[in-house]
Design an enzyme around this catalytic site. Structure first.
Site, short mmCIF file in Angstrom:
data_model
loop_
_atom_site.label_atom_id
_atom_site.label_comp_id
_atom_site.label_asym_id
_atom_site.label_seq_id
_atom_site.Cartn_x
_atom_site.Cartn_y
_atom_site.Cartn_z
N HIS A 271 5.49 7.09 15.59
CA HIS A 271 4.89 6.60 14.30
C HIS A 271 5.99 7.16 12.99
CE1 HIS A 271 1.33 4.40 12.33
NE2 HIS A 271 2.49 4.10 11.62
N ARG B 223 -2.79 -17.02 2.62
CA ARG B 223 -1.48 -16.33 2.45
C ARG B 223 -1.06 -15.95 4.01
NH1 ARG B 223 -3.12 -11.56 -1.65
NH2 ARG B 223 -2.75 -12.70 -3.68
N LEU C 223 6.76 -6.69 1.68
CA LEU C 223 6.55 -7.13 0.24
C LEU C 223 6.31 -6.02 -0.87
CD1 LEU C 223 3.99 -10.04 1.17
CD2 LEU C 223 6.32 -10.18 0.69
N LYS D 92 1.84 2.12 18.09
CA LYS D 92 2.61 3.61 17.77
C LYS D 92 1.84 4.89 18.05
CE LYS D 92 4.19 0.87 13.83
NZ LYS D 92 3.00 0.11 13.32
N ASP E 70 1.97 -6.18 14.84
CA ASP E 70 2.12 -4.67 14.85
C ASP E 70 1.12 -3.95 14.44
OD1 ASP E 70 4.86 -2.81 14.22
OD2 ASP E 70 3.20 -2.56 12.63
N LYS F 165 1.42 -8.06 5.95
CA LYS F 165 -0.20 -8.16 6.19
C LYS F 165 -0.70 -9.06 5.51
CE LYS F 165 -3.92 -5.93 4.60
NZ LYS F 165 -4.36 -5.60 3.04
N SER F 166 -1.71 -9.76 5.58
CA SER F 166 -2.76 -10.18 4.67
C SER F 166 -3.89 -10.59 5.46
CB SER F 166 -2.26 -11.56 4.11
OG SER F 166 -3.23 -12.06 3.25
N VAL F 167 -4.94 -10.48 4.82
CA VAL F 167 -6.21 -11.08 5.41
C VAL F 167 -6.90 -12.11 4.86
CG1 VAL F 167 -7.21 -8.67 5.93
CG2 VAL F 167 -7.74 -9.66 3.74
N TYR G 26 -4.19 3.00 12.97
CA TYR G 26 -4.81 1.88 12.27
C TYR G 26 -6.25 1.58 12.42
CZ TYR G 26 0.13 0.56 11.11
OH TYR G 26 1.40 0.59 10.60
N ASN H 273 2.84 -17.05 4.55
CA ASN H 273 4.02 -15.95 4.80
C ASN H 273 4.70 -16.54 5.85
OD1 ASN H 273 2.98 -14.41 2.70
ND2 ASN H 273 2.03 -13.22 4.14
P1 NAD Z 1 3.10 -5.59 2.78
O1 NAD Z 1 4.32 -5.35 1.92
O2 NAD Z 1 3.26 -6.52 4.02
O3 NAD Z 1 2.16 -5.98 1.79
C1 NAD Z 1 0.65 -6.44 2.00
C2 NAD Z 1 0.00 -6.76 0.92
O4 NAD Z 1 0.78 -7.89 0.06
C3 NAD Z 1 -1.39 -7.69 1.13
O5 NAD Z 1 -2.36 -6.53 1.24
C4 NAD Z 1 -1.74 -8.32 -0.22
O6 NAD Z 1 -1.96 -7.59 -0.97
C5 NAD Z 1 0.02 -8.68 -0.66
N1 NAD Z 1 0.28 -9.98 0.06
C6 NAD Z 1 0.51 -10.57 1.29
N2 NAD Z 1 0.87 -11.66 1.38
C7 NAD Z 1 0.95 -12.18 -0.01
C8 NAD Z 1 1.30 -13.35 -0.36
N3 NAD Z 1 1.82 -14.37 0.31
N4 NAD Z 1 1.10 -13.53 -2.01
C9 NAD Z 1 0.86 -12.52 -2.80
N5 NAD Z 1 0.42 -11.24 -2.13
C10 NAD Z 1 0.45 -10.99 -0.61
O7 NAD Z 1 2.71 -4.14 3.33
P2 NAD Z 1 2.07 -3.30 4.40
O8 NAD Z 1 0.91 -3.74 4.91
O9 NAD Z 1 2.00 -2.01 3.86
O10 NAD Z 1 3.01 -3.47 5.43
C11 NAD Z 1 3.23 -4.52 6.37
C12 NAD Z 1 3.15 -3.83 7.87
O11 NAD Z 1 3.91 -3.03 8.16
C13 NAD Z 1 1.81 -3.16 8.09
O12 NAD Z 1 0.60 -4.06 8.19
C14 NAD Z 1 2.05 -2.39 9.33
O13 NAD Z 1 2.00 -3.19 10.43
C15 NAD Z 1 3.49 -1.98 8.91
N6 NAD Z 1 3.71 -0.57 8.33
C16 NAD Z 1 4.20 0.35 9.22
C17 NAD Z 1 4.34 1.67 8.55
C18 NAD Z 1 4.97 2.51 9.40
O14 NAD Z 1 4.88 3.99 8.96
N7 NAD Z 1 5.46 2.43 10.49
C19 NAD Z 1 3.88 1.69 7.20
C20 NAD Z 1 3.36 0.92 6.55
C21 NAD Z 1 3.19 -0.37 7.22
#
Ligand code: NAD
Length: 278
Positions: free
Chosen positions: A109, A239, A193, A76, A46, A233-235, A51, A243
Site C-alpha cells: 500500500h 453518481r 477526481l 493491499k 479496489d 469512489k461514491s456511495v 479500508y 461515473n
Molecule cells: P475520488 O477522486 O474517487 O473522489 C471520490 C469523491 O468524489 C466522492 O467521495 C464524492 O465526494 C466525489 N464524487 C464521486 N463521484 C462524483 C460525481 N459523479 N459527481 C460529483 N462528485 C463525485 O477519491 P478517492 O475515493 O480518494 O479515490 C478513489 C479510490 O482510489 C479509493 O476509493 C481507493 O480505492 C483508491 N485510493 C487509493 C489510495 C492509495 O494509497 N493506494 C489512496 C486513496 C484512494
C-alpha cells in the site's frame, strides 16, 4: 453502454481499466454501494485491509450471483504488516475476509521509507511468494516513486504489474508515469477526481457543457484516454451509475491537453517520501 476496455499487465493478466474504489466507505454502507456498482456493470473493485471493508466487499460479490472469475478484486498490504511473517498473516486475513482463495491483484500500500529500515525489497519478495503460489494473480505496488521502483529492480525478481499513485488534473504525475511506462508498469490513478476537488475547474466545466457530459465524466474520460486505470469512489447510486457512463464518447486531443495543463503538483493525500504510514 459500450463495454469497459481491458488492459493487459506485464505478466499477461488482464484488468478492467475502470472499477470501483471503496476507500472511506463505511463497512455498513459497503454492501449496498458495491452491489449498486456491480448492478451498474462495474467488474473491478479496489479495496485494502486498511479500508476496513474487505469482508463487506466479499459479501457483496457473493450476493451478486456473479462468478468469482467475473470480478477483478484488488487488495493491499496494511502499513503495519511489512515484515515478512506479518505480511503472510495479513495476506491470509485478506483472503479470509474477502471469502476468496485468491485476489486478482495484491499491492504494497505504501513504501514507508521511515519504517522497517525501509526494507521494501524484503516485503516485495514476500508478495512474490503469494504470486508464485497463485494466490495473488498479479502483484504490484502503490505510492512508489521511481527511486523505490529502482530499488526493487536491483534486489527482486518480478517487476510490479502496477503502481497505484495519486493522479488527477491537479497532480498529473508526468515523471512517475513516464518511468512506469518505460518499465512496463501500468499506472492506476487513485483519487481520480481529486476527491471531487477538480470538478469546479472552469476548463472542465466548459468541456462538460460542450459535450453534454458531467464534470466527473469528463475527468474520468481524460484518465481513460491517457491510458491509466481508474476506480472512482461514491456511495450515491446516481453518481455510481454516472461515473461508469464514459465509454460512449471521446475527448479531443485539445481537450486532453487543456485538462493536463491544470497540473499544479497538488496532492490530496500524503507525500510518499514523507509518510510513515500512521
Ligand atoms: P475520488 O477522486 O474517487 O473522489 C471520490 C469523491 O468524489 C466522492 O467521495 C464524492 O465526494 C466525489 N464524487 C464521486 N463521484 C462524483 C460525481 N459523479 N459527481 C460529483 N462528485 C463525485 O477519491 P478517492 O475515493 O480518494 O479515490 C478513489 C479510490 O482510489 C479509493 O476509493 C481507493 O480505492 C483508491 N485510493 C487509493 C489510495 C492509495 O494509497 N493506494 C489512496 C486513496 C484512494
Amino acid at each position: 453502454m459500450t463495454s469497459i476496455p481491458d488492459i493487459t499487465l506485464n505478466n499477461g493478466q488482464t484488468i478492467p481499466q475502470f472499477g470501483f474504489g471503496v476507500f472511506q466507505i463505511e463497512p455498513q454502507d459497503t454492501v449496498a454501494a458495491v452491489s449498486t456498482a456491480l448492478e451498474a456493470g462495474y467488474r473491478h473493485i479496489d479495496t485494502a485491509e486498511m479500508y476496513g471493508n474487505e469482508a463487506e466487499v466479499g459479501e457483496a460479490i457473493a450476493k451478486s450471483g456473479l462468478e468469482r472469475g467475473e470480478v477483478f478484486v484488488t487488495s493491499k498490504l496494511s502499513n503495519d504488516s511489512h515484515e515478512p511473517d506479518e505480511a503472510r498473516q495479513a495476506f491470509e486475513g485478506t483472503l479470509k475476509a474477502l471469502g476468496t482463495e485468491y485476489v486478482d491483484l495484491f499491492l504494497i500500500h505504501w513504501p514507508l521509507p521511515a519504517r522497517y529500515g525501509g526494507d521494501i525489497a524484503a516485503t516485495w519478495r514476500t508478495l512474490e511468494e503469494f504470486y508464485r503460489e497463485g494466490r495473488a494473480r498479479s502483484i504490484g505496488v502503490s505510492n512508489f516513486q521511481p527511486h523505490h521502483l529502482r530499488r526493487l529492480h536491483g534486489e527482486t525478481q518480478i517487476i510490479p504489474a502496477v503502481n497505484q499513485i495519486e493522479v488527477h488534473p491537479y497532480l498529473t504525475q508526468d515523471d512517475v508515469r513516464a518511468f512506469c511506462a518505460e518499465h512496463q508498469i501500468t499506472v492506476e490513478a487513485w483519487s481520480p477526481l481529486g476527491k471531487g476537488g477538480v470538478l469546479g475547474a472552469p476548463v472542465i466545466r466548459s468541456i462538460s457543457e460542450r459535450t453534454g457530459k458531467t464534470p466527473a465524466q469528463v475527468v474520468l474520460r481524460w484518465h481513460i484516454q491517457r491510458g491509466d486505470i481508474v476506480f472512482p469512489k461514491s456511495v450515491t447510486p446516481d453518481r455510481i451509475r454516472e461515473n461508469i457512463g464514459i465509454f460512449g464518447f471521446e475527448l479531443s486531443a485539445t481537450d486532453i491537453a487543456d485538462i493536463t495543463v491544470l497540473n499544479r503538483n497538488e496532492r490530496t493525500g500524503p507525500d510518499p517520501d514523507k509518510f510513515d504510514g500512521r
